[in-house]
Design an enzyme around this catalytic site. Structure first.
Site, PDB file in Angstrom:
ATOM      1  N   GLU A 254       0.844  -1.203   0.000  1.00  0.00           N
ATOM      2  CA  GLU A 254       0.000   0.000   0.000  1.00  0.00           C
ATOM      3  C   GLU A 254       0.870   1.240   0.000  1.00  0.00           C
ATOM      4  O   GLU A 254       2.032   1.193   0.401  1.00  0.00           O
ATOM      5  CB  GLU A 254      -0.863   0.017   1.272  1.00  0.00           C
ATOM      6  CG  GLU A 254      -1.811  -1.144   1.380  1.00  0.00           C
ATOM      7  CD  GLU A 254      -2.338  -1.303   2.808  1.00  0.00           C
ATOM      8  OE1 GLU A 254      -2.524  -0.282   3.499  1.00  0.00           O
ATOM      9  OE2 GLU A 254      -2.536  -2.451   3.215  1.00  0.00           O
TER      10      GLU A 254
ATOM     11  N   LYS B  95       2.150   4.653   1.511  1.00  0.00           N
ATOM     12  CA  LYS B  95       2.250   5.148   2.893  1.00  0.00           C
ATOM     13  C   LYS B  95       1.895   6.627   2.895  1.00  0.00           C
ATOM     14  O   LYS B  95       2.702   7.483   2.545  1.00  0.00           O
ATOM     15  CB  LYS B  95       3.669   4.915   3.433  1.00  0.00           C
ATOM     16  CG  LYS B  95       3.804   5.244   4.911  1.00  0.00           C
ATOM     17  CD  LYS B  95       5.137   4.732   5.459  1.00  0.00           C
ATOM     18  CE  LYS B  95       5.247   4.879   6.963  1.00  0.00           C
ATOM     19  NZ  LYS B  95       5.165   6.243   7.445  1.00  0.00           N
TER      20      LYS B  95
ATOM     21  N   ASP C 145       1.127  10.303   3.995  1.00  0.00           N
ATOM     22  CA  ASP C 145       1.856  11.126   4.955  1.00  0.00           C
ATOM     23  C   ASP C 145       0.915  12.156   5.583  1.00  0.00           C
ATOM     24  O   ASP C 145       0.709  13.230   5.052  1.00  0.00           O
ATOM     25  CB  ASP C 145       3.013  11.817   4.226  1.00  0.00           C
ATOM     26  CG  ASP C 145       4.064  12.294   5.196  1.00  0.00           C
ATOM     27  OD1 ASP C 145       3.988  11.917   6.388  1.00  0.00           O
ATOM     28  OD2 ASP C 145       4.955  13.048   4.767  1.00  0.00           O
TER      29      ASP C 145
ATOM     30  N   TYR D 210      -6.699   2.160   5.842  1.00  0.00           N
ATOM     31  CA  TYR D 210      -5.796   1.077   5.464  1.00  0.00           C
ATOM     32  C   TYR D 210      -5.867  -0.157   6.349  1.00  0.00           C
ATOM     33  O   TYR D 210      -5.170  -1.123   6.106  1.00  0.00           O
ATOM     34  CB  TYR D 210      -4.357   1.572   5.390  1.00  0.00           C
ATOM     35  CG  TYR D 210      -3.872   2.221   6.670  1.00  0.00           C
ATOM     36  CD1 TYR D 210      -3.632   1.478   7.806  1.00  0.00           C
ATOM     37  CD2 TYR D 210      -3.647   3.595   6.718  1.00  0.00           C
ATOM     38  CE1 TYR D 210      -3.195   2.077   8.969  1.00  0.00           C
ATOM     39  CE2 TYR D 210      -3.208   4.202   7.877  1.00  0.00           C
ATOM     40  CZ  TYR D 210      -2.988   3.437   9.004  1.00  0.00           C
ATOM     41  OH  TYR D 210      -2.562   4.032  10.150  1.00  0.00           O
TER      42      TYR D 210
ATOM     43  N   LYS E 246      10.815   3.422   3.057  1.00  0.00           N
ATOM     44  CA  LYS E 246      10.784   4.884   3.000  1.00  0.00           C
ATOM     45  C   LYS E 246      11.500   5.396   1.758  1.00  0.00           C
ATOM     46  O   LYS E 246      12.636   5.003   1.493  1.00  0.00           O
ATOM     47  CB  LYS E 246      11.480   5.470   4.236  1.00  0.00           C
ATOM     48  CG  LYS E 246      10.700   5.292   5.514  1.00  0.00           C
ATOM     49  CD  LYS E 246       9.749   6.451   5.726  1.00  0.00           C
ATOM     50  CE  LYS E 246       9.109   6.409   7.079  1.00  0.00           C
ATOM     51  NZ  LYS E 246       9.415   7.407   8.014  1.00  0.00           N
TER      52      LYS E 246
ATOM     53  N   CYS F  38      17.306  48.862   0.546  1.00  0.00           N
ATOM     54  CA  CYS F  38      16.167  48.280  -0.153  1.00  0.00           C
ATOM     55  C   CYS F  38      16.472  48.221  -1.648  1.00  0.00           C
ATOM     56  O   CYS F  38      16.871  49.216  -2.243  1.00  0.00           O
ATOM     57  CB  CYS F  38      14.919  49.129   0.098  1.00  0.00           C
ATOM     58  SG  CYS F  38      13.506  48.585  -0.873  1.00  0.00           S
TER      59      CYS F  38
ATOM     60  N   CYS G 218      14.054  50.883  -3.442  1.00  0.00           N
ATOM     61  CA  CYS G 218      14.037  52.322  -3.199  1.00  0.00           C
ATOM     62  C   CYS G 218      15.313  52.822  -2.516  1.00  0.00           C
ATOM     63  O   CYS G 218      15.411  53.989  -2.155  1.00  0.00           O
ATOM     64  CB  CYS G 218      12.805  52.715  -2.385  1.00  0.00           C
ATOM     65  SG  CYS G 218      12.909  52.218  -0.656  1.00  0.00           S
TER      66      CYS G 218
ATOM     67  N   CYS H  87      12.248  47.408   5.024  1.00  0.00           N
ATOM     68  CA  CYS H  87      12.415  48.729   4.437  1.00  0.00           C
ATOM     69  C   CYS H  87      11.286  49.575   5.010  1.00  0.00           C
ATOM     70  O   CYS H  87      10.113  49.256   4.817  1.00  0.00           O
ATOM     71  CB  CYS H  87      12.287  48.663   2.909  1.00  0.00           C
ATOM     72  SG  CYS H  87      11.981  50.285   2.150  1.00  0.00           S
TER      73      CYS H  87
ATOM     74  N   CYS I  76       8.248  53.431  -1.271  1.00  0.00           N
ATOM     75  CA  CYS I  76       8.816  52.193  -1.817  1.00  0.00           C
ATOM     76  C   CYS I  76       7.772  51.515  -2.707  1.00  0.00           C
ATOM     77  O   CYS I  76       6.728  51.059  -2.229  1.00  0.00           O
ATOM     78  CB  CYS I  76       9.228  51.293  -0.650  1.00  0.00           C
ATOM     79  SG  CYS I  76      10.070  49.795  -1.157  1.00  0.00           S
TER      80      CYS I  76
HETATM   81  P1  AMP Z   1       5.834   5.812  11.385  1.00  0.00           P
HETATM   82  O1  AMP Z   1       5.046   6.991  11.881  1.00  0.00           O
HETATM   83  O2  AMP Z   1       6.936   6.168  10.473  1.00  0.00           O
HETATM   84  O3  AMP Z   1       6.166   4.855  12.482  1.00  0.00           O
HETATM   85  O4  AMP Z   1       4.829   5.027  10.425  1.00  0.00           O
HETATM   86  C1  AMP Z   1       3.659   4.464  10.933  1.00  0.00           C
HETATM   87  C2  AMP Z   1       2.491   5.265  10.447  1.00  0.00           C
HETATM   88  O5  AMP Z   1       2.351   5.206   9.050  1.00  0.00           O
HETATM   89  C3  AMP Z   1       1.213   4.721  10.973  1.00  0.00           C
HETATM   90  O6  AMP Z   1       0.919   5.242  12.239  1.00  0.00           O
HETATM   91  C4  AMP Z   1       0.222   5.190   9.956  1.00  0.00           C
HETATM   92  O7  AMP Z   1      -0.415   6.356  10.420  1.00  0.00           O
HETATM   93  C5  AMP Z   1       1.018   5.569   8.736  1.00  0.00           C
HETATM   94  N1  AMP Z   1       0.544   4.920   7.504  1.00  0.00           N
HETATM   95  C6  AMP Z   1       0.333   5.577   6.345  1.00  0.00           C
HETATM   96  N2  AMP Z   1      -0.110   4.760   5.393  1.00  0.00           N
HETATM   97  C7  AMP Z   1      -0.208   3.529   5.951  1.00  0.00           C
HETATM   98  C8  AMP Z   1      -0.632   2.266   5.463  1.00  0.00           C
HETATM   99  N3  AMP Z   1      -1.008   2.096   4.190  1.00  0.00           N
HETATM  100  N4  AMP Z   1      -0.614   1.235   6.326  1.00  0.00           N
HETATM  101  C9  AMP Z   1      -0.219   1.399   7.612  1.00  0.00           C
HETATM  102  N5  AMP Z   1       0.188   2.564   8.127  1.00  0.00           N
HETATM  103  C10 AMP Z   1       0.202   3.631   7.310  1.00  0.00           C
HETATM  104 ZN    ZN Z   2      12.014  50.107  -0.172  1.00  0.00          ZN
END
Ligand code: AMP
Ligand code: ZN
Length: 663
Positions: free
Chosen positions: A110, A112, A114, A221, A308, A402, A405, A420, A426
């Protein structure tokens, strides 16, 4: 159809439309039709408070305010994930787990996402509780906020278990992040740094209607719990999708590590085309029996591994440093780079923030620099490649004047930015202030855009917002590309701005730290610009939500000759510099000093109208009952614990009618 049936019908329809729009991305009715149906349901719900439903689609707009989030212990711990960064890390992991389980292993891969992790429980198909990860053992109850996220189903469809917990990630897609920042900049507020922090910060906002305004999404997920009848992770995803959750379709079930590696390789470059940020791939043993055999270490499941991605970094040459002057006179140094491809875009510029940052990196013109794009939208320079520095390079001297000016720059102690202070002479400051004045949330002058402002200033036709009101058609016709019709529209637009309410004119003045919200607060409190201009710093600071920084800035603004002249000119042209009669007519001070808690469902006025009434009559709406509460206005279905608390503290409880009678 009875009204009761109509309520049920509308809820069902709206749920389906929400799902079509936010989960499937395939709306089948217009936004307008949706709003009309929602409005109809809202009205009916007011009429029939006994039909209240905690998961009604009308609650998506938020409203609940949480001062302190309740800490709740997770029924199932929220583990972290082990990280890997290379093929060999993954092969090691495979070797380890093959020793622990029998039979072939398939993997669900899957993306990941962010953002911020979330755990949501559902009881009988209804959203029951949403918790943040916290320290993994216990998290914060952010249910009210999560309910405003439109892709989170409040009520499920299909054959879901009676009770289960589902895990996901709350994210902010790039597009929503960008538009949020655009409006923050217009409001004179600092833009957010990156989508991830903004998403997790949003979950902890106290006012859920603020959360409702943020374009957050929730991607699911994982399902937790033993008795779900599901036997694989890939089926988990499919099931969750069938119950109405947003589960991205990129996930794949693969039967060997080589295929997993291909998947990773593909997404390492394809991720730049996704509408949201991902920072890696999560690989999970697909079979849930095998998962159970593998179990957990102290920190993470043995059956999952995160791969990662490296933050993409490239090096390029710094051609020159330029300096931008903002509307407030703040100087921002910008690195102008030899164009280079990075994370799916061509990068030509990077921000250098301020003089300290330049000194810290010791970055010099001609240097080869490393640039990186993390969660941030604007790339940053992370380091200089010293091996490529030429012998005759010299330390960067920050400008002292500046660039626009030539006024000597000032840096106040404790501030990172140089300024400035040639406010009136300006050019970028002059243009910036007028552009702010005409912007959408300020005077919103139709027919006038930022570029025309620049033309008008450069032609010496205007120097400040008040000059706009002296413009005549024959002045502007000679401007580049200005036709008779557009000139007429411009003059009409300027004329119409005289009707814009006081709080927006106040915002348009561009007083430092006075954004849209602060302008509203000040307008409501002082009611006219003359009262505001006489306020002392102490007096200003005593206003709710006004801190010392704002108070000093407002005070200074009205002690400056040029601001005084500007305001009196605007006054003479007929701009709204006090609250309108209508706004004032609805205002009294009957409730001055009262701290009022509103709870339950009301019949004659909606809850938000009730709050507005309190506000307009000088009272203050507070969210929780304390000894300082003046009284509680109780509607139908008020929570018993609130009533108990009010009784315990001896706080008077008013009915809706007896409260309205007071006014
Ligand atoms: P970390 O914070 O680096 O320890 O990564 C773990 C976190 O990745 C989990 O707490 C999830 O919130 C996040 N995460 C994002 N996508 C996924 C996914 N597909 N499966 C599991 N965790 C995920
Ligand atoms: Zn200026």
């Amino acid at each position: 159809m009875s009204d009761q049936e109509l309520i049920a019908q509308l809820r069902k329809e709206l749920r389906q439309h929400n799902y079509n729009y936010y989960v499937l991305d395939q709306p089948i009715i217009s936004d307008f039709e949706f709003d009309m149906k929602l409005k109809q349901l809202q009205d009916l719900e007011l009429q029939y408070p006994q039909m209240q439903d905690l998961n009604s689609p009308t609650l998506r707009v938020g409203g609940a305010v949480t001062k302190n989030f309740k800490t709740v212990v997770h029924a199932h711990r929220m583990y972290s994930l082990d990280n890997s960064y290379s093929k060999s890390d993954l092969l090691d992991w495979e070797k380890r787990i093959k020793k622990l389980v029998d039979g072939p292993i398939a993997y669900t891969c899957e993306l990941k996402y962010d953002g911020a992790s979330i755990s949501i429980t559902y009881k009988d198909g209804m959203l029951f509780q949403a918790l943040t990860r916290g320290d993994g053992t216990q998290g914060d109850d952010v249910t009210a906020n999560v309910k405003t996220i439109k892709s989170v189903p409040l009520k499920l469809q299909g054959d879901y278990p009676d009770f289960f917990e589902i895990r996901g990630e709350i994210i902010l897609p790039f597009e929503g992040f960008k538009s949020m920042n655009e409006s923050r900049i217009l409001d004179g507020e600092e833009p957010f740094k990156n989508p991830r922090n903004t998403a997790s910060g949003s979950l902890k906002l106290q006012n859920s209607s603020e959360v409702a305004k943020r374009p957050l999404e929730c991607l699911l997920y994982g399902i937790v719990g033993e008795n779900t009848g599901i036997i694989s992770q890939f089926d988990n995803l499919k099931k969750a999708r069938s119950w109405g959750f947003k589960v991205p379709k990129e996930a794949q079930c693969l039967d060997c590590i080589d295929a997993v590696l291909k998947f990773i390789e593909y997404w390492d470059s394809a991720r730049h085309d996704l509408p949201y940020e991902i920072d890696g791939i999560v690989i999970k043993v697909n079979n849930l029996h095998q998962q159970a055999e593998l179990g957990f270490t102290a920190k993470a499941p043995r059956w999952a591994m995160a791969y990662k991605f490296k933050a993409e970094q490239v090096s390029t040459k710094l051609n020159y440093i330029s300096y931008q002057v903002g509307r407030t006179g703040a100087i921002t140094p910008v690195a102008n780079l030899e164009p280079v491809a990075l994370a799916g875009t061509v990068v030509k510029r990077a921000s250098l923030h301020n003089a300290d940052q330049i000194a810290k990196l010791d970055v010099r013109v001609g240097d080869t620099v490393f640039i990186e794009k993390g969660g941030e939208i604007i790339p940053k320079i992370t380091a200089v490649d010293l091996s490529k520095r030429s012998n005759d390079s010299t330390t960067t001297l920050y400008i002292s004047e500046c660039p626009e000016c030539q006024t000597p720059l000032t840096r106040k102690s404790g501030e990172a930015q140089h300024y400035c202070f040639n406010t009136l002479g300006c050019p970028p400051q002059i243009i910036g202030r007028i552009q702010h004045y005409i912007s959408r949330k300020a005077l919103d002058i139709e027919g006038l855009g930022g570029e025309t402002v620049t033309l008008l200033v450069n032609a010496s036709l205007i120097q400040n917002p008040a000059d706009l009101y002296t413009l005549k058609i024959e002045d502007i016709l000679p401007l580049d590309r200005m036709a008779q019709k557009s000139a007429e529209n411009l003059i009409l637009g300027i004329e119409a701005s005289k009707q814009i309410p006081f709080e927006r004119v106040l915002f348009g003045l561009g007083i430092r730290y006075v954004g849209e919200t602060v302008a509203k607060t000040l307008a409501k409190h002082y009611k006219s610009i003359s009262a505001l201009s006489e306020a002392t710093v102490d007096n200003l600071e005593a206003v709710d939500e006004i801190g010392i920084k704002i108070a000093e800035s407002v005070y200074a603004f009205f002690r400056n000759d040029n601001s005084i002249r500007l305001v009196s000119r605007l006054y003479s042209y007929g701009l709204q510099l006090e609250l309108s009669k209508a706004a004032l007519a609805n205002q009294t001070s009957i409730l001055a000093g009262d701290r009022i808690v509103v709870s339950g469902v009301f019949e004659k006025v909606s809850r938000s109208e009730l709050k507005k009434l309190i506000d307009a009559n000088g009272g203050k709406v507070v969210s929780s009952i304390s000894a300082k509460t003046t009284y509680l206005v109780a509607g139908a279905n008020m929570g018993p614990s609130k009533r108990q608390k009010a009784e315990d503290l001896g706080i008077p409880i008013l009915t809706e009618q007896s409260f309205l009678d007071k006014l």
